[in-house]
Design a protein around this motif. Structure first.
Motif, mmCIF file in Angstrom:
data_model
loop_
_atom_site.group_PDB
_atom_site.id
_atom_site.type_symbol
_atom_site.label_atom_id
_atom_site.label_comp_id
_atom_site.label_asym_id
_atom_site.label_seq_id
_atom_site.Cartn_x
_atom_site.Cartn_y
_atom_site.Cartn_z
ATOM 1 N N TRP A 116 8.827 -5.922 -14.561
ATOM 2 C CA TRP A 116 8.191 -5.156 -15.108
ATOM 3 C C TRP A 116 8.153 -3.656 -14.255
ATOM 4 N N GLY A 117 8.157 -3.991 -12.971
ATOM 5 C CA GLY A 117 8.326 -2.422 -12.337
ATOM 6 C C GLY A 117 9.788 -1.877 -12.330
ATOM 7 N N ILE A 118 10.875 -2.627 -12.521
ATOM 8 C CA ILE A 118 12.160 -2.040 -12.910
ATOM 9 C C ILE A 118 12.157 -1.384 -14.070
ATOM 10 N N GLU A 119 11.556 -1.830 -15.141
ATOM 11 C CA GLU A 119 11.397 -1.132 -16.545
ATOM 12 C C GLU A 119 10.704 -0.143 -16.578
ATOM 13 N N ASN A 120 9.303 -0.218 -15.770
ATOM 14 C CA ASN A 120 8.245 0.771 -15.914
ATOM 15 C C ASN A 120 7.819 1.748 -14.853
ATOM 16 N N ALA A 121 8.306 1.351 -13.681
ATOM 17 C CA ALA A 121 7.639 2.055 -12.461
ATOM 18 C C ALA A 121 8.637 2.851 -11.821
ATOM 19 N N VAL A 122 9.803 2.350 -11.590
ATOM 20 C CA VAL A 122 10.909 3.155 -10.905
ATOM 21 C C VAL A 122 12.161 3.341 -11.514
ATOM 22 N N MET A 123 12.904 4.411 -10.954
ATOM 23 C CA MET A 123 14.177 4.659 -11.403
ATOM 24 C C MET A 123 15.266 4.123 -10.404
ATOM 25 N N THR A 124 15.995 3.476 -10.829
ATOM 26 C CA THR A 124 16.843 2.953 -10.046
ATOM 27 C C THR A 124 18.356 3.123 -10.123
ATOM 28 N N ASP A 139 -1.144 -4.597 -19.263
ATOM 29 C CA ASP A 139 0.278 -5.251 -20.247
ATOM 30 C C ASP A 139 0.457 -6.714 -19.838
ATOM 31 N N GLY A 140 -0.495 -7.272 -19.183
ATOM 32 C CA GLY A 140 -0.409 -8.917 -19.514
ATOM 33 C C GLY A 140 1.033 -9.329 -18.487
ATOM 34 N N VAL A 141 1.266 -8.627 -17.528
ATOM 35 C CA VAL A 141 2.454 -9.089 -16.929
ATOM 36 C C VAL A 141 2.039 -10.382 -15.970
ATOM 37 N N GLY A 142 3.148 -11.474 -15.917
ATOM 38 C CA GLY A 142 2.657 -12.594 -15.210
ATOM 39 C C GLY A 142 2.653 -12.311 -13.772
ATOM 40 N N ASN A 155 -1.184 -4.685 -10.041
ATOM 41 C CA ASN A 155 -2.094 -3.368 -9.976
ATOM 42 C C ASN A 155 -2.783 -3.179 -11.473
ATOM 43 N N PHE A 156 -3.341 -2.185 -11.698
ATOM 44 C CA PHE A 156 -4.027 -1.996 -13.006
ATOM 45 C C PHE A 156 -3.129 -2.017 -14.274
ATOM 46 N N GLU A 157 -1.896 -1.474 -14.053
ATOM 47 C CA GLU A 157 -1.114 -1.439 -15.332
ATOM 48 C C GLU A 157 -0.640 -2.819 -15.616
ATOM 49 N N GLU A 205 0.921 -1.053 -0.183
ATOM 50 C CA GLU A 205 0.156 -0.121 -0.010
ATOM 51 C C GLU A 205 0.992 1.311 -0.108
ATOM 52 N N GLY A 206 0.580 2.144 -1.025
ATOM 53 C CA GLY A 206 1.259 3.291 -1.098
ATOM 54 C C GLY A 206 2.894 3.224 -1.799
ATOM 55 N N LEU A 207 3.228 2.201 -2.228
ATOM 56 C CA LEU A 207 4.685 1.898 -2.633
ATOM 57 C C LEU A 207 4.426 1.863 -4.138
ATOM 58 N N ARG A 208 5.340 2.616 -4.658
ATOM 59 C CA ARG A 208 5.394 2.696 -6.284
ATOM 60 C C ARG A 208 5.589 1.625 -7.194
ATOM 61 N N GLY A 209 6.640 0.856 -6.677
ATOM 62 C CA GLY A 209 7.211 -0.313 -7.417
ATOM 63 C C GLY A 209 8.209 -1.004 -6.530
#
Length: 728
Positions: free
Chosen positions: A515-523, A503-506, A497-499, A295-299
């Protein structure tokens, strides 16, 4: 305010008025009402709509919503057949009014004499049956279930006596006691309103922290409320005697069943469970948890959780010779990504839990896994375990190893971690991802038969430590393979989540992670050196002219000498610096150059080489013992110094005594002729020293001088170096 059917009108003053609105007829300025305060519903009556509206506007009355019993909202499939038959029988008698709006309005606002006659003729029912059905129909909402028999009201309107009363011969009146008569033993009295108040007060004092027994509570209740104080037999009023507590006879008491029934009305089962388990244990193990950990986390990498547990297996030693010897149960540290439940780091240790092992697990979480697995003999591809990123938040429990100083030290190098979270005490559910992961790992690892810990072992079996077959290296291989299996195959539906669904993520943690490393956060990219530095414990050291002083030892390097750290400390004063160290070796400490931002390694100097290649625990112990030795030397030096002062005083007194009869000049200037006296004294000193040399060289069988190289010529003076003949 608009008035609607099935709302009710209540009074705002002391007059108890509660009228249910049955029907509103604005065209004739009338409202049909029924009185809810009556036990048996009566025929609706009418009031002027405008007058009621004026009373509401003046605040004399108020229009509020009304709730009907929940049993009236049941479906026909959920109602007993006999209830349905009685309802349908009443509906058939009044169905014209139920189904025809015009007839209903005529009955409520017009002449109902003809309507009653028609209903009686068509249904064959009595006037009383029809009138009672109509009154119930309108009083309970005006729908079909309004005519259900009122069995659901049984027990809702019971009344109790304020207190019991005693009739002649000291007998309690049981006339109002409900239930069957007592066949055996003395009957207990009924429950009164006074008993209910006492039980309510007693329930507020029920102690927490133990399993609540209603039978035991009844005993406590009797001891508190049902005792009478009696003086010992034969004791006078003037005697000092302690009164005796005697329980009242059963006829003056309520029965245990009655007490338990009243307690259950006041205290729910969940309240008893909370008192038994305690608030913290209840919130942790029994409270509902509708939220999710992400809850409340970006990725991924938004938050990591770290914790440790003792593995349920004994490890065999590699260095036991011909005998199978166990070295104990290892401590497994796990680092979990909260958002994806991906296991991102692991470390297995045999000491701790401590910050050193926790730091190793965090280092594992933020560095490349291919190298990590290769160091333990497991070959993987980068995509098998793609976790080498620092996190933004880190969640710990409140273990002794997780101190504020360690967390602050982790945040200071700015490797990407911006917050350290501490859970509440004894609330492991606050980091439920890592706690659940320990269970999953144990479920897989317990398939190792030999050495595993059994919670309820058979008495005839050997202890698990006697059957340990897995070594540390083998355990690490099993652990790594198990982690990769869980990361790549476990299903985590709640992580989507919805995204991700779009995108049909497993549903595996690795799919969500990638998916999160590529689309949701900057590492950010952080070097291994900086990560290693960040997880080391931090402390304060002092820069002195001899080096950087830390815990009694001195450290130095060419870089700080070149940067004039020691010169500044010697000429401008000592100053403090923040350093990093490892408790496994005293050889090095590390410091960050604030100007260049690089990490400098300081080495132990020769001044402190006695403590080289040792762990800090041993060094601190030795330094403590050294303080004791030095304290003893200080005491001895003081005693010897006093002795020396006494001897010097004796010599000084003797010297003064020797010159007591000599003539002493009174002149103020320097004494003349001292240079000559000095030369004479020097010549005498050399003469006596030459005599000692001559004596030493003449001694036979001397081992200090090679007699084959030095020859003695009789009659010659050896003080003259020219007469000594040396052979090559």
């Amino acid at each position: 305010m608009v008035m609607l059917p099935n709302q009710k009108i209540i009074s705002c003053d002391k007059n108890a008025i509660e009228w249910l609105i049955v029907e509103v007829a604005p065209e004739v300025d009338l409202v049909a009402l029924t009185d809810l305060s009556l036990k048996n519903p009566r025929r609706p009556f009418t009031k002027s709509l405008s007058e009621l509206q004026a009373s509401v506007d003046k605040g004399i009355m108020q229009v509020v919503d009304h709730s009907f019993p929940a049993a009236l909202e049941l479906r026909d499939a959920d109602i007993e057949e006999k209830w349905l038959a009685m309802r349908n029988k009443a509906l058939e008698a009044i169905h014209p009014i139920v189904n025809d709006q015009s007839i209903r309005l005529e009955y409520l606002f017009g002449d109902s004499a003809g309507i009653f006659s028609k209903l009686m003729k068509e249904s064959g029912r009595s006037r009383k049956f029809i009138a009672t059905s109509l009154n119930r129909f309108f009083a309970f909402g005006g729908f079909h279930n309004s005519l259900l028999p009122q069995y659901f009201m049984c027990g809702k309107n019971q009344t109790r006596l304020d207190d019991y009363f005693v009739i002649e011969n000291n007998v309690v009146c049981l006339k109002s006691k409900p239930g069957p008569k007592t066949k055996f033993g003395t009957p207990h009295r009924m429950v009164t309103e006074q008993d209910r108040l006492q039980i309510a007060a007693f329930c507020k004092k029920i102690r927490s922290g133990y399993k609540v027994s209603l039978r035991k509570l009844y005993l406590d209740y009797c001891r508190q409320y049902c005792l009478v104080s009696v003086k010992p037999k034969g004791a006078l009023d003037t005697d000092i005697a302690e009164n005796l507590g005697v329980l009242l006879p059963p006829q003056f008491l309520i029965s245990p069943r009655s007490f338990m029934r009243e307690v259950k009305k006041i205290v729910s089962n969940l309240t008893f469970l909370r008192k038994e388990k305690g608030s913290i244990n209840y919130d942790r193990d029994h409270a509902g948890k509708p939220g999710v950990a992400r809850e409340g986390l970006r990725g991924p990498t938004s938050r990591y959780e770290i914790d440790s547990t003792v593995a349920d297996i004994y490890i065999r030693s590699n260095y036991s010779g011909q005998e199978m010897i166990a070295i104990g149960r290892p401590i497994v540290f796990l680092v979990i990504d909260t958002c994806t439940t991906m296991i991102v780091g692991v470390h297995v240790a045999f000491d701790g839990p401590n910050w050193h092992s926790a730091g190793q697990a965090l280092y594992s979480a933020m560095t490349d896994k291919v190298e990590f697995c290769a160091s333990h003999g497991v070959t993987i591809k980068a995509e098998d375990w793609p976790c080498h990123h620092p996190c933004r938040e880190l969640t710990f429990d409140r273990g002794g190893e997780n101190t504020d100083a360690h967390i602050e030290a982790l945040l200071r190098p700015r490797i990407g971690i911006t917050a350290g979270n501490f859970n509440a005490y004894h609330r492991g559910d606050c980091k439920g991802c890592v706690e659940k992961m320990f269970d999953l790992l144990n479920q897989v690892i317990v398939h190792i038969e030999n050495g595993k810990v059994v919670k309820n072992p058979r008495k005839e079996d050997q202890h698990a430590s006697r059957k340990a077959t897995v070594t540390y290296d083998q355990f690490m291989k099993i652990l790594i393979k198990t982690i990769i299996h869980l990361n790549n195959t476990r299903t985590r539906v709640d992580s989507h989540n919805f995204e991700m669904s779009r995108d049909g993520v497993g549903y595996t943690p690795r799919d969500v992670w990638n998916w999160g490393i590529e689309n949701a956060v900057m590492t950010p990219t952080v070097s291994r050196e900086k990560v290693r530095y960040a997880v080391l414990p931090e402390a304060e050291a002092t820069v002195q002219d001899k080096g950087v002083y830390f815990r009694g030892l001195y450290y130095c390097s060419d870089e700080i000498v070149k940067d004039l750290w020691l010169d500044k400390a010697k000429n401008e004063g000592r100053y403090k610096v923040r350093i990093r160290y490892t408790d496994t070796s005293t050889n090095h400490i590390w410091v960050t150059d604030s100007t260049l931002g690089k990490i400098i390694q300081l080495n132990l100097t020769t001044r402190s080489e006695a403590y080289k290649n040792q762990i800090w625990a041993d060094v601190m112990s030795k330094l403590e013992r050294k303080k004791g030795v030095l304290a003893e030397q200080v005491e001895l030096r003081l005693a010897e110094r006093v002795k020396l002062e006494l001897e010097i005083s004796e010599i000084d007194d003797e010297a003064k005594k020797n010159v007591r009869y000599l003539r002493q000049s009174q002149a103020k200037n320097i004494q003349p002729g001292m240079h000559g006296y000095k030369e004479v004294e020097a010549a005498k000193q050399k003469f006596y020293e030459s005599m000692d040399i001559q004596t030493d060289l003449k001694q036979p069988n001397t081992t200090a001088v090679d007699t084959g190289s030095v020859r003695d010529s009789s009659g010659q003076d050896l003080t003259d170096p020219t007469i000594i003949q040396c052979e090559d």
